[in-house]
Each structure stands twice: as structure tokens, then as C-alpha cells.
Design an enzyme around this catalytic site. Structure first.
Site, PDB file in Angstrom:
ATOM      1  N   HIS A 185      -1.293  -5.148  -7.293  1.00 18.42           N
ATOM      2  CA  HIS A 185      -1.042  -4.394  -8.513  1.00 18.42           C
ATOM      3  C   HIS A 185       0.280  -4.790  -9.178  1.00 18.42           C
ATOM      4  O   HIS A 185       0.562  -4.380 -10.305  1.00 18.42           O
ATOM      5  CB  HIS A 185      -1.034  -2.896  -8.200  1.00 18.42           C
ATOM      6  CG  HIS A 185      -1.424  -2.032  -9.350  1.00 18.42           C
ATOM      7  ND1 HIS A 185      -1.794  -2.527 -10.579  1.00 18.42           N
ATOM      8  CD2 HIS A 185      -1.505  -0.676  -9.462  1.00 18.42           C
ATOM      9  CE1 HIS A 185      -2.083  -1.519 -11.391  1.00 18.42           C
ATOM     10  NE2 HIS A 185      -1.898  -0.395 -10.744  1.00 18.42           N
ATOM     11  N   ASP A 189      -3.454  -5.711 -13.464  1.00 14.57           N
ATOM     12  CA  ASP A 189      -3.595  -4.332 -13.930  1.00 14.57           C
ATOM     13  C   ASP A 189      -4.995  -3.807 -13.624  1.00 14.57           C
ATOM     14  O   ASP A 189      -5.940  -4.577 -13.426  1.00 14.57           O
ATOM     15  CB  ASP A 189      -3.341  -4.246 -15.436  1.00 14.57           C
ATOM     16  CG  ASP A 189      -1.888  -4.523 -15.794  1.00 14.57           C
ATOM     17  OD1 ASP A 189      -1.009  -4.255 -14.953  1.00 14.57           O
ATOM     18  OD2 ASP A 189      -1.631  -5.017 -16.908  1.00 14.57           O
TER      19      ASP A 189
END
Length: 214
Positions: A185, A189
Site C-alpha cells: 500500500h 492505491d
């Protein structure tokens, strides 16, 4: 523990300590095994297995979401986008291959693995990993990223479930599979990860999404 097992354990723990791992899920009807196969010439059907659909779908989705195929250079903290072919492990330039070519390459690598003839070059340079826990009957799980890669796709078992099809009022029993994408992450996204899995779903459910050049 063997040296190989110790090294695997070390790399998995490094992944947990380094990556901000998050997993997103989707489910799909693997239509490639059924209707799409029946559209192919008889002499072609036996050459195509299930794995080639996911490999080709991954190449298609990676081209659409390049961050999933990128890495973070830990020394410079820069994002490195890699625009060469998908490597699983090591199937190079998958985006230029058709399903039959992919299947032949998978079979060749499998034969080398069974005869203990895999070389370091056969396992080096991967940019994205596909893990198939479905062969062991897994319903779903969260695969761990293989550093320095930024994502891993998890395939799971195919089980019949009641599903609503095409907005119909009736419910049908269909073979369904959960797929998971674990991603870093820090780099990828949620929108990109979800879009990636939707691309996988689109290709596996109907390979006509990409040019089926067999």
C-alpha cells in the site's frame, strides 16, 4: 530447518516488516474453462489449461495498472516502473504470448521442476507472482508478497455456489472462485488494486477481452 527453508522464512518476515501489505478480494465465474473453450477449434482445446488464462489476464491487468508491477528502490526511495514482460517464474514477455504459448512454457518449466533441472536463471528476475492455493482446496487466503515485488495474486479453489446471473430473478448454481491481490500500500492505491482484480475477472470470465491469438 534447511538452508532453503531458513532463507524462505527470512524473506517472508522481511516482507511483513517492510511492506504495508493490504489484500483485496473478488470472485469470478471461470468461464474460460467452459463456454470460451467450446469456441476454440477442437485441435486447440486440449493444449489450453486454466493457468494460462490467469497468466495472460495478469499481463493484461499489469499493463493497465503499472504500479502493481513497480518496485520501491529502498536505497533511493524512488518508484521504479518496469515496462518489460511479466515474469512468473520466469515466463518472460507474457504480454506478447498467446494462451497456447503460455501453456507450453508452463509445462516446460513444470517438467524441469519435476526433474530437478531448474536453474537459478529460471527463478530469477520475477516482477509479479501468481500463487495457486486452489490446487490444495483453499477457499480464500491472503498471500504474502515476494520482495522486492509489490503485489501477488492468489488463486483459490473452484466451488459451486448459488449466484444471481445477469440480473435475473432466479438463482443458478455455478462454479465460482475467489481471487485475492495482496499489494504494497506504500506504492499501490486501493483504486488501482481493485481495478487490477476487475481486469483479471474480465479476462478470465471471457478471454475475448484480449486478442485470443492461438
Amino acid at each position: 530447518m534447511s538452508r532453503m527453508r531458513l532463507r524462505i522464512a527470512q524473506r517472508l518476515k522481511e516482507a511483513q516488516n517492510t511492506c504495508a501489505m493490504l489484500t483485496t478480494f473478488n470472485e469470478q465465474h471461470p468461464g474460460y474453462e467452459g463456454a470460451a473453450q467450446r469456441r476454440l477449434p477442437e485441435e486447440t482445446r486440449h493444449k489450453l489449461g486454466f493457468m494460462s488464462a490467469f497468466v495472460k489476464a495478469s499481463a493484461y491487468a499489469l499493463a493497465d495498472q503499472p504500479s502493481v508491477n513497480a518496485v520501491i528502490d529502498e536505497s533511493t526511495k524512488e518508484i521504479v516502473y518496469r515496462d518489460y514482460g511479466l515474469v512468473v517464474p520466469v515466463i518472460r514477455n507474457v504480454e506478447t504470448m498467446n494462451f497456447a504459448d503460455i501453456e507450453r512454457t508452463i509445462n516446460a518449466l513444470g517438467e524441469k521442476a519435476r526433474s530437478n533441472q531448474l536453474a537459478v536463471e529460471d527463478m530469477d528476475g520475477g516482477t509479479f507472482t501468481i500463487s495457486n492455493g486452489g490446487v490444495f482446496g483453499s477457499l480464500f487466503g491472503t498471500p504474502i508478497i515476494n520482495p522486492p515485488q509489490s503485489a501477488i495474486l492468489g488463486m483459490h479453489g473452484i466451488f459451486e455456489r448459488p449466484v444471481a446471473v445477469n440480473g435475473k430473478a432466479s438463482v443458478e448454481i455455478r462454479p465460482m472462485m475467489y481471487v485475492a491481490l495482496t499489494y504494497d500500500h506504500r506504492l499501490v492505491d486501493g483504486r488501482e488494486a481493485v481495478t487490477f482484480l476487475r481486469k483479471i475477472k474480465a479476462v478470465v470470465e471471457d478471454p475475448r477481452v484480449v486478442l485470443l491469438d492461438v
